[in-house]
Design a protein around this motif. Structure first.
Motif, PDB file in Angstrom:
ATOM      1  N   ASN A  62      -5.313   3.278   8.114  1.00 24.83           N
ATOM      2  CA  ASN A  62      -4.008   3.422   8.163  1.00 24.83           C
ATOM      3  C   ASN A  62      -3.151   4.558   8.723  1.00 24.83           C
ATOM      4  N   LYS A  63      -4.035   5.499   8.751  1.00 24.94           N
ATOM      5  CA  LYS A  63      -3.393   6.897   8.773  1.00 24.94           C
ATOM      6  C   LYS A  63      -3.413   6.799  10.833  1.00 24.94           C
ATOM      7  N   ASN A  91      -8.356  10.617   3.863  1.00 25.27           N
ATOM      8  CA  ASN A  91      -9.143  10.187   5.493  1.00 25.27           C
ATOM      9  C   ASN A  91      -7.592  10.592   6.261  1.00 25.27           C
ATOM     10  N   SER A 170       3.054  11.109   6.111  1.00 30.07           N
ATOM     11  CA  SER A 170       4.542  10.014   5.547  1.00 30.07           C
ATOM     12  C   SER A 170       5.610  10.660   6.079  1.00 30.07           C
ATOM     13  N   THR A 202      -2.714  -0.578  -0.812  1.00 33.97           N
ATOM     14  CA  THR A 202      -2.740   0.422  -1.619  1.00 33.97           C
ATOM     15  C   THR A 202      -1.564   1.518  -1.407  1.00 33.97           C
ATOM     16  N   THR A 204      -0.135   5.649  -1.651  1.00 31.21           N
ATOM     17  CA  THR A 204       0.045   6.885  -1.998  1.00 31.21           C
ATOM     18  C   THR A 204       1.095   7.846  -1.490  1.00 31.21           C
ATOM     19  N   SER A 205       1.314   8.489  -0.660  1.00 32.21           N
ATOM     20  CA  SER A 205       2.031   9.053   0.068  1.00 32.21           C
ATOM     21  C   SER A 205       3.288   8.587   0.565  1.00 32.21           C
ATOM     22  N   GLY A 206       3.466   7.174   0.742  1.00 31.79           N
ATOM     23  CA  GLY A 206       4.357   5.552   0.865  1.00 31.79           C
ATOM     24  C   GLY A 206       4.262   5.302   2.432  1.00 31.79           C
ATOM     25  N   ASP A 297     -12.930   1.483  -0.474  1.00 28.39           N
ATOM     26  CA  ASP A 297     -13.496   2.319  -1.028  1.00 28.39           C
ATOM     27  C   ASP A 297     -13.174   2.645  -2.309  1.00 28.39           C
ATOM     28  N   THR A 326      -6.159  -0.456   4.396  1.00 31.23           N
ATOM     29  CA  THR A 326      -6.703   0.442   5.125  1.00 31.23           C
ATOM     30  C   THR A 326      -7.632   1.383   5.048  1.00 31.23           C
ATOM     31  N   GLY A 327      -8.350   0.420   5.407  1.00 30.43           N
ATOM     32  CA  GLY A 327      -9.164   1.985   5.323  1.00 30.43           C
ATOM     33  C   GLY A 327      -9.790   2.855   4.329  1.00 30.43           C
ATOM     34  N   GLY A 328     -10.696   3.541   5.091  1.00 29.10           N
ATOM     35  CA  GLY A 328     -11.155   5.092   4.569  1.00 29.10           C
ATOM     36  C   GLY A 328     -12.153   4.613   3.380  1.00 29.10           C
TER      37      GLY A 328
END
Ligand SMILES: Cc1ncc(COP(=O)(O)O)c(C=O)c1O
Length: 346
Positions: A62-63, A91, A170, A202, A204-206, A297, A326-328
């Motif tokens: 996703n990044k 990631n 993010s 998912t 995490t940092s939004g 993952d 989102t991958g990973g």
């Protein structure tokens, strides 16, 4: 008499943002027939998957969508180096290293933890991609973000023009990568004649969630956006996400005032902490692999998938539902994750 052109709409402003060409878009949208059957949902439930695990640059995730905009702007402004941060097996840091290499920029990574004897998984890729790596020891997320700013200042003293990207990339501009992603999915759903009740992913940092909120506001599509928290990074996720979505929307002239209660985040899949493996995520990974040959993952996408299974099999979601992969999957190849400590825990 000449009439002035109308000001660009938020959507036009989003389309006009400088963008580094990194991914291969659109990522596939697939129906998961065998996975749906295996999760035993209510009659009429259909799970679809949006495959951001499949893209153009260095093993995806996703990044990449965020770095397209952040590096697009960086190139337009003459930056020569990206400085970003995360866990030792981040990631996001790996996607930063890949994205910088793909556009010919330097990259310095500040990672939590200590150098391992042998780099594996994402850390191995960071090195292959030519990133310079600094280890921050037992740092918290906010210490990592502060460390990035210090590194940028250090590089400036050495004559380099370095751009900082925070944990998870993010920033408001990074998050807009997921506003564009929502538009991409919106077009695919329309073409497929699918009208999902929810998109589950998912968080995490939004930035992913905040960007999707902006994209949803741009299209007016009525769909629930449900983040499955895998890091407990914020004391109040609703406040943090509403703030980030607001700041991202403002960049394109959209006034988006969400209340924290409008934001759906579930915390039932976190397990002991960020990075800890859970039975539910491991089971979810194996069901997806066996039924559809798609790999998730244990740290991120597996927890999101476990959240989707929880919601679908309890009957909380029905009809078509999209899981945003989102991958990973790189974390599958690394037993320890080198996790940052929680803010305020020391
Ligand atoms: C594979 C994967 N999925 C989801 C996320 C969460 O995305 P965000 O940081 O935008 O909340 C991350 C963040 O690192 C990730 O690596």
């Amino acid at each position: 008499m000449s009439t002035a052109a109308p000001p660009p709409t938020p959507r036009q402003r989003l389309d006009a943002l400088p963008s580094a060409p990194l991914g291969a878009w659109p990522t596939p949208l697939q129906r998961l027939e065998r996975f749906t059957a295996a999760t035993g949902p209510a009659e009429g439930t259909e799970v679809w998957i949006k495959r951001d695990d499949v893209q153009g640059v260095a093993l995806a995730g996703n990044k990449v969508r965020k770095f397209e905009l952040v590096l697009g702007q960086a190139l337009a402004d003459g930056y020569d180096t990206l400085v970003t941060t995360g866990a030792a097996q981040s990631n996001s840091a790996r996607a930063g290293a890949a994205s910088a290499a793909a556009v010919g920029m330097g990259c310095v990574l500040l990672l939590s933890g200590h150098p391992p004897p042998q780099p594996t998984a994402n850390l191995l890729l960071d090195r292959l991609l030519g990133a310079e790596i600094r280890f921050a020891g037992d740092a918290s997320w906010s210490e990592l973000n502060r460390g990035v700013d210090e590194l940028v200042a250090e590089l400036a003293r050495a004559g380099r023009k370095a751009l900082a990207a925070p944990v998870g990339c993010s920033s408001p501009l990074g998050a807009l990568g997921f506003a564009r992603a929502f538009l991409e999915l919106d077009a695919q759903l329309t073409a497929a004649g699918v009208d999902p009740s929810a998109i589950v992913h998912t968080t995490t940092s939004g930035g992913t969630h905040a960007g999707l909120l902006v994209g949803r506001a741009l299209t007016g599509r009525s769909v629930r956006l449900i983040g499955v928290d895998a890091a407990a990074m914020f004391p109040r996720a609703g406040d943090a996400l509403a703030g980030l979505a607001h700041d991202a929307a403002t960049l394109i002239g959209l006034d988006l005032d969400l209340r924290p209660d409008d934001i759906e985040v579930i915390s039932t899949q976190l397990g002991a902490r960020y990075g800890a493996h859970t039975r539910a995520a491991n089971d979810a990974i194996s069901v997806l692999a066996r039924t559809e040959a798609i790999i998730a993952d244990p740290i991120y996408s597996g927890k999101g998938l476990a959240g989707l299974i929880e919601l679908v099999s309890s009957g909380s979601l029905a009809g078509p539902v999209v899981f945003w992969h989102t991958g990973g999957y790189h974390a599958l190849f690394e037993p320890g994750h080198g996790t940052p400590v929680a803010d305020g825990s020391r």
